[in-house]
Design a protein around this motif. Structure first.
Motif, PDB file in Angstrom:
ATOM      1  N   GLU A 123       0.816  -1.220   0.000  1.00 25.39           N
ATOM      2  CA  GLU A 123       0.000   0.000   0.000  1.00 25.39           C
ATOM      3  C   GLU A 123       0.847   1.267   0.000  1.00 25.39           C
ATOM      4  O   GLU A 123       0.427   2.312   0.486  1.00 25.39           O
ATOM      5  CB  GLU A 123      -0.896  -0.002   1.248  1.00 25.39           C
ATOM      6  N   GLU A 124       2.056   1.193  -0.552  1.00 29.75           N
ATOM      7  CA  GLU A 124       2.975   2.320  -0.433  1.00 29.75           C
ATOM      8  C   GLU A 124       2.451   3.586  -1.086  1.00 29.75           C
ATOM      9  O   GLU A 124       2.730   4.698  -0.626  1.00 29.75           O
ATOM     10  CB  GLU A 124       4.341   1.927  -1.013  1.00 29.75           C
ATOM     11  N   GLY A 125       1.677   3.443  -2.155  1.00 31.76           N
ATOM     12  CA  GLY A 125       1.137   4.613  -2.831  1.00 31.76           C
ATOM     13  C   GLY A 125       0.168   5.417  -1.987  1.00 31.76           C
ATOM     14  O   GLY A 125      -0.074   6.597  -2.264  1.00 31.76           O
ATOM     15  N   PHE A 126      -0.406   4.805  -0.943  1.00 29.51           N
ATOM     16  CA  PHE A 126      -1.296   5.536  -0.037  1.00 29.51           C
ATOM     17  C   PHE A 126      -0.527   6.517   0.847  1.00 29.51           C
ATOM     18  O   PHE A 126      -1.076   7.523   1.299  1.00 29.51           O
ATOM     19  CB  PHE A 126      -2.054   4.571   0.881  1.00 29.51           C
ATOM     20  N   TYR A 127       0.736   6.200   1.116  1.00 27.68           N
ATOM     21  CA  TYR A 127       1.484   6.934   2.133  1.00 27.68           C
ATOM     22  C   TYR A 127       2.633   7.777   1.580  1.00 27.68           C
ATOM     23  O   TYR A 127       2.951   8.828   2.140  1.00 27.68           O
ATOM     24  CB  TYR A 127       2.055   5.940   3.160  1.00 27.68           C
ATOM     25  N   PHE A 128       3.265   7.306   0.501  1.00 25.67           N
ATOM     26  CA  PHE A 128       4.513   7.923   0.057  1.00 25.67           C
ATOM     27  C   PHE A 128       4.366   8.554  -1.318  1.00 25.67           C
ATOM     28  O   PHE A 128       3.611   8.077  -2.174  1.00 25.67           O
ATOM     29  CB  PHE A 128       5.626   6.867  -0.020  1.00 25.67           C
ATOM     30  N   GLY A 129       5.131   9.614  -1.518  1.00 25.48           N
ATOM     31  CA  GLY A 129       5.340  10.148  -2.849  1.00 25.48           C
ATOM     32  C   GLY A 129       6.563   9.498  -3.456  1.00 25.48           C
ATOM     33  O   GLY A 129       7.548   9.219  -2.763  1.00 25.48           O
ATOM     34  N   ALA A 130       6.533   9.250  -4.758  1.00 21.82           N
ATOM     35  CA  ALA A 130       7.651   8.588  -5.429  1.00 21.82           C
ATOM     36  C   ALA A 130       8.819   9.554  -5.622  1.00 21.82           C
ATOM     37  O   ALA A 130       8.625  10.736  -5.916  1.00 21.82           O
ATOM     38  CB  ALA A 130       7.205   8.041  -6.780  1.00 21.82           C
ATOM     39  N   GLY A 131      10.024   9.044  -5.451  1.00 18.90           N
ATOM     40  CA  GLY A 131      11.210   9.806  -5.804  1.00 18.90           C
ATOM     41  C   GLY A 131      11.318   9.932  -7.316  1.00 18.90           C
ATOM     42  O   GLY A 131      10.599   9.267  -8.075  1.00 18.90           O
ATOM     43  N   ASN A 132      12.229  10.776  -7.774  1.00 21.08           N
ATOM     44  CA  ASN A 132      12.317  10.997  -9.224  1.00 21.08           C
ATOM     45  C   ASN A 132      13.699  10.798  -9.812  1.00 21.08           C
ATOM     46  O   ASN A 132      13.891  10.974 -11.018  1.00 21.08           O
ATOM     47  CB  ASN A 132      11.801  12.394  -9.588  1.00 21.08           C
TER      48      ASN A 132
END
Length: 262
Positions: A123-132
């Motif tokens: 469920e990482e997309g619920f909590y974190f923004g992706a690095g770039n």
């Protein structure tokens, strides 16, 4: 430049939501054997399965936990790489799944996970923004590329590190037992593709409904397994990377050279 570097695959269970206890367990692992770099798993500082508590437990890189680990680094004259939930330095309120390395000279380097796992039990997309972007980290005269768990499935990221001069790629992970077969196939493949050391350090133990298998391992630049930690138990192996062995592997199988020359 020093030819060799000693890296500890520090596989130890973390206590869910208890940062002070997890730092104490770091200390115990670091007291067992000497290394230039100690590597702990993804989101080790808090545990992986804290869910909504991650917002309460997260810190900035100037927080108390990073300072405590910096003290450990100075005490042992060693670098420490670990996973944590870190607030973004520039975007208020944005949380990152970060790999953070502290060094004895008080430097802090960080990589924010690019490829967040948001499928099945993840469920990482619920909590974190992706690095770039990737982060090439310095350890004295050596350079390593850092990826986090699901990142290892994306060969272009690992290749970008090899082309930037990384001698080793370190993957910190929180992989449950259902993912074991995938990672054990990917690790030697990434090593052979990039003629680089691949170091994989995984969570171990049960957190809520997830069982993390441990099984941390390292592959040499020819894809041979050079260390394997036990499954489902606390364990630590020390590997020694060799710049001269890496150079020999790249002469014999010049994938990096032939990518650059295109």
């Amino acid at each position: 430049m020093k030819d060799k570097m000693r890296i500890a695959l520090a596989q130890t269970p973390c206590k869910l939501g208890d940062k002070a206890e997890n730092i104490a367990r770091m200390r115990k692992m670091m007291e067992r054997k000497e290394a230039d770099l100690y590597v702990f798993p993804e989101l080790y500082l808090t545990g992986y399965m804290v869910r909504d508590d991650i917002f309460r437990l997260a810190e900035g890189l100037d927080g108390d936990s990073v300072q405590a680990i910096m003290d450990l680094s100075e005490e042992h004259n060693a670098h420490v790489l670990f996973g944590m939930a870190a607030w973004d330095d520039e975007l208020p309120g944005v949380l990152r799944n970060s790999a953070v390395m502290v060094s004895p000279d008080a430097r802090v380097q960080r990589y924010d996970k690019i490829n967040l796992a948001s499928f099945g039990p993840f469920e990482e997309g619920f909590y974190f923004g992706a690095g770039n972007s990737g982060t090439l980290m310095d350890i004295d005269d050596h350079r390593i590329g850092v990826v986090v768990c699901y990142d290892l499935f994306f060969p272009e990221l690992v290749r970008s590190y090899a082309l930037s001069g990384a001698e080793a790629i370190v993957c910190i992970s929180a992989s449950p037992v259902t993912s074991r077969d995938f990672f054990e196939k990917l690790i030697p493949a990434r090593a052979v593709e990039n003629t680089a050391y691949i170091i994989y350090v995984n969570q171990v133990g049960t957190q809520l409904n997830q069982v993390f298998f441990g099984g941390s391992e390292a592959a040499g630049p020819r894809g041979d397994r050079i260390a394997k930690n036990r499954y489902f138990e606390r364990d630590m192996n020390i590997i020694e990377t060799s710049l001269s062995d890496l150079q020999a592997a790249r002469r014999n199988r010049p994938t990096v050279r032939d990518t650059v020359s295109r």
